[in-house]
Design an enzyme around this catalytic site. Sequence first.
Site, PDB file in Angstrom:
ATOM      1  N   HIS A 196       1.320  -1.076  -0.345  1.00 16.67           N
ATOM      2  CA  HIS A 196      -0.015   0.048  -0.084  1.00 16.67           C
ATOM      3  C   HIS A 196       0.621   1.310   0.268  1.00 16.67           C
ATOM      4  O   HIS A 196       1.580   1.769   1.082  1.00 16.67           O
ATOM      5  CB  HIS A 196      -0.860   0.260   1.069  1.00 16.67           C
ATOM      6  CG  HIS A 196      -2.033   0.920   0.786  1.00 16.67           C
ATOM      7  ND1 HIS A 196      -2.863   0.917   1.001  1.00 16.67           N
ATOM      8  CD2 HIS A 196      -1.668   2.622   1.403  1.00 16.67           C
ATOM      9  CE1 HIS A 196      -4.394   1.473   1.004  1.00 16.67           C
ATOM     10  NE2 HIS A 196      -3.204   2.579   1.342  1.00 16.67           N
ATOM     11  N   CYS A 197       1.201   1.806  -1.206  1.00 19.72           N
ATOM     12  CA  CYS A 197       1.768   3.432  -0.896  1.00 19.72           C
ATOM     13  C   CYS A 197       1.149   3.872  -2.418  1.00 19.72           C
ATOM     14  O   CYS A 197      -0.039   3.434  -3.384  1.00 19.72           O
ATOM     15  CB  CYS A 197       3.330   2.759  -1.591  1.00 19.72           C
ATOM     16  SG  CYS A 197       3.316   1.843  -2.561  1.00 19.72           S
ATOM     17  N   HIS A 198       2.011   4.898  -2.486  1.00 14.72           N
ATOM     18  CA  HIS A 198       1.007   6.118  -3.417  1.00 14.72           C
ATOM     19  C   HIS A 198       1.541   7.160  -4.589  1.00 14.72           C
ATOM     20  O   HIS A 198       2.870   6.831  -3.897  1.00 14.72           O
ATOM     21  CB  HIS A 198       0.454   6.795  -2.684  1.00 14.72           C
ATOM     22  CG  HIS A 198      -0.588   6.933  -2.071  1.00 14.72           C
ATOM     23  ND1 HIS A 198      -1.876   5.925  -2.276  1.00 14.72           N
ATOM     24  CD2 HIS A 198      -0.633   6.584  -0.509  1.00 14.72           C
ATOM     25  CE1 HIS A 198      -2.933   5.312  -1.055  1.00 14.72           C
ATOM     26  NE2 HIS A 198      -1.966   6.408   0.092  1.00 14.72           N
TER      27      HIS A 198
ATOM     28  N   ARG B 239     -10.565   0.944  -5.698  1.00 15.67           N
ATOM     29  CA  ARG B 239     -10.519   1.031  -4.222  1.00 15.67           C
ATOM     30  C   ARG B 239     -12.027   1.481  -4.132  1.00 15.67           C
ATOM     31  O   ARG B 239     -12.100   2.762  -4.778  1.00 15.67           O
ATOM     32  CB  ARG B 239      -9.648   1.686  -4.122  1.00 15.67           C
ATOM     33  CG  ARG B 239      -9.738   1.894  -2.437  1.00 15.67           C
ATOM     34  CD  ARG B 239      -8.243   2.591  -2.381  1.00 15.67           C
ATOM     35  NE  ARG B 239      -8.047   3.035  -0.841  1.00 15.67           N
ATOM     36  CZ  ARG B 239      -6.884   3.814   0.091  1.00 15.67           C
ATOM     37  NH1 ARG B 239      -6.811   5.281  -0.349  1.00 15.67           N
ATOM     38  NH2 ARG B 239      -7.004   3.969   1.196  1.00 15.67           N
TER      39      ARG B 239
ATOM     40  N   HIS C 219      -5.630  -0.083   6.578  1.00 16.21           N
ATOM     41  CA  HIS C 219      -5.271   0.097   7.689  1.00 16.21           C
ATOM     42  C   HIS C 219      -6.126  -0.566   8.851  1.00 16.21           C
ATOM     43  O   HIS C 219      -6.434   0.319   9.836  1.00 16.21           O
ATOM     44  CB  HIS C 219      -5.424   1.905   7.385  1.00 16.21           C
ATOM     45  CG  HIS C 219      -4.781   2.839   6.244  1.00 16.21           C
ATOM     46  ND1 HIS C 219      -4.035   1.697   5.394  1.00 16.21           N
ATOM     47  CD2 HIS C 219      -5.231   3.509   5.365  1.00 16.21           C
ATOM     48  CE1 HIS C 219      -2.936   2.430   4.579  1.00 16.21           C
ATOM     49  NE2 HIS C 219      -4.057   3.505   4.489  1.00 16.21           N
TER      50      HIS C 219
ATOM     51  N   ASP D  87       1.632   3.010   2.936  1.00 23.65           N
ATOM     52  CA  ASP D  87       0.790   4.080   3.431  1.00 23.65           C
ATOM     53  C   ASP D  87       1.979   5.177   2.343  1.00 23.65           C
ATOM     54  O   ASP D  87       1.142   6.804   2.907  1.00 23.65           O
ATOM     55  CB  ASP D  87       0.375   4.142   4.035  1.00 23.65           C
ATOM     56  CG  ASP D  87      -0.555   5.442   4.314  1.00 23.65           C
ATOM     57  OD1 ASP D  87      -1.086   5.076   3.337  1.00 23.65           O
ATOM     58  OD2 ASP D  87      -1.195   6.001   4.826  1.00 23.65           O
TER      59      ASP D  87
ATOM     60  N   ASN E  96      -2.414  13.230   4.077  1.00 21.93           N
ATOM     61  CA  ASN E  96      -3.767  13.691   5.275  1.00 21.93           C
ATOM     62  C   ASN E  96      -3.900  13.271   6.701  1.00 21.93           C
ATOM     63  O   ASN E  96      -4.927  12.688   6.835  1.00 21.93           O
ATOM     64  CB  ASN E  96      -5.162  13.264   4.214  1.00 21.93           C
ATOM     65  CG  ASN E  96      -5.181  13.434   3.370  1.00 21.93           C
ATOM     66  OD1 ASN E  96      -4.756  14.858   2.968  1.00 21.93           O
ATOM     67  ND2 ASN E  96      -5.680  13.439   2.198  1.00 21.93           N
TER      68      ASN E  96
END
Length: 290
Positions: free
Chosen positions: A25-27, A118, A175, A241, A246
């Site tokens: 999970h990364c962006h 998602r 998460h 993450d 945010n």
Amino acid sequence: MSAAISDVSIQTGRRVLPAGACDAHCHIFGPFDRFPLPDDRSFTPPEAPEAALRRLHDRLGFDRAVIVHSQGHGRDHRPLLDALAAGRGRYRGVAVLGSDVSAEEVGRLDVAGVCGVRFNFLAHLGGAPAPQRMQAVLALVRPFDWHVAIHVTGADLMRYADLIAAIEARVVIDHMARPDLSQNLGACREILFRLLDSGRVWVKLSGADRISLAGAPYHDVVPFARSLAEHAPERVLWGSDWPHVNISGPMPGDAALVDLVAEIAPSDSLRQRLLVENPAELFGFDTPPR
């Protein structure tokens, strides 16, 4: 606009990760000169392109990653597609789709390496999707056997548990469902256990910095995360993450988050499942020999 991510926050972890380790999970965001942010974005992220993500993973020891498209780029999947092409098999992707997307577009994303869609249920990301929209998207991706990622808080997990259980696809809860550690975790844990026991639901043991009340090094998250890993070791995943958008507190250190894995999954065999075998099965990577 937020400043670009620099290498200042990228440190070398103390743990040696197993071959084939996956950041599930990364962006990425940008580069903005090629992929400018759209006007309809839900927030303004920092510039954090694939090149910076690659440097992070090379330093920490991740061979693979799942890049989750973010609403910071709205419905523009070009940055994700560009990263998937640059990775040459190193990455898989997760899309964020509207009900107006065409089957042809879903097919194009699938060929590029996207393997999931998602849905965000959080208020600051637009709130729970309309049931009709969600069902339309699920119908579009079903022929491609994509998994369904659910981003939900602990309170809403209880509200939407039956909806999640009814999804006719593999489901990933992001998460750890973001539980409130100040509350009794029994109900949230019980629902997650029940969903895991269905055999079709996975949970990402990510977001420790978002969940923790104590702050770094986030030890107060370990008991809850470890209970999930011990309950269903074959259906847990881990993600950084990055680049941690945010968040209201201090920026987490990525190496510290990686070091926390050894507390969540204290045995070599459990870490092998968490970081290598489970993501290989779910996202379609080859499993390297032990």
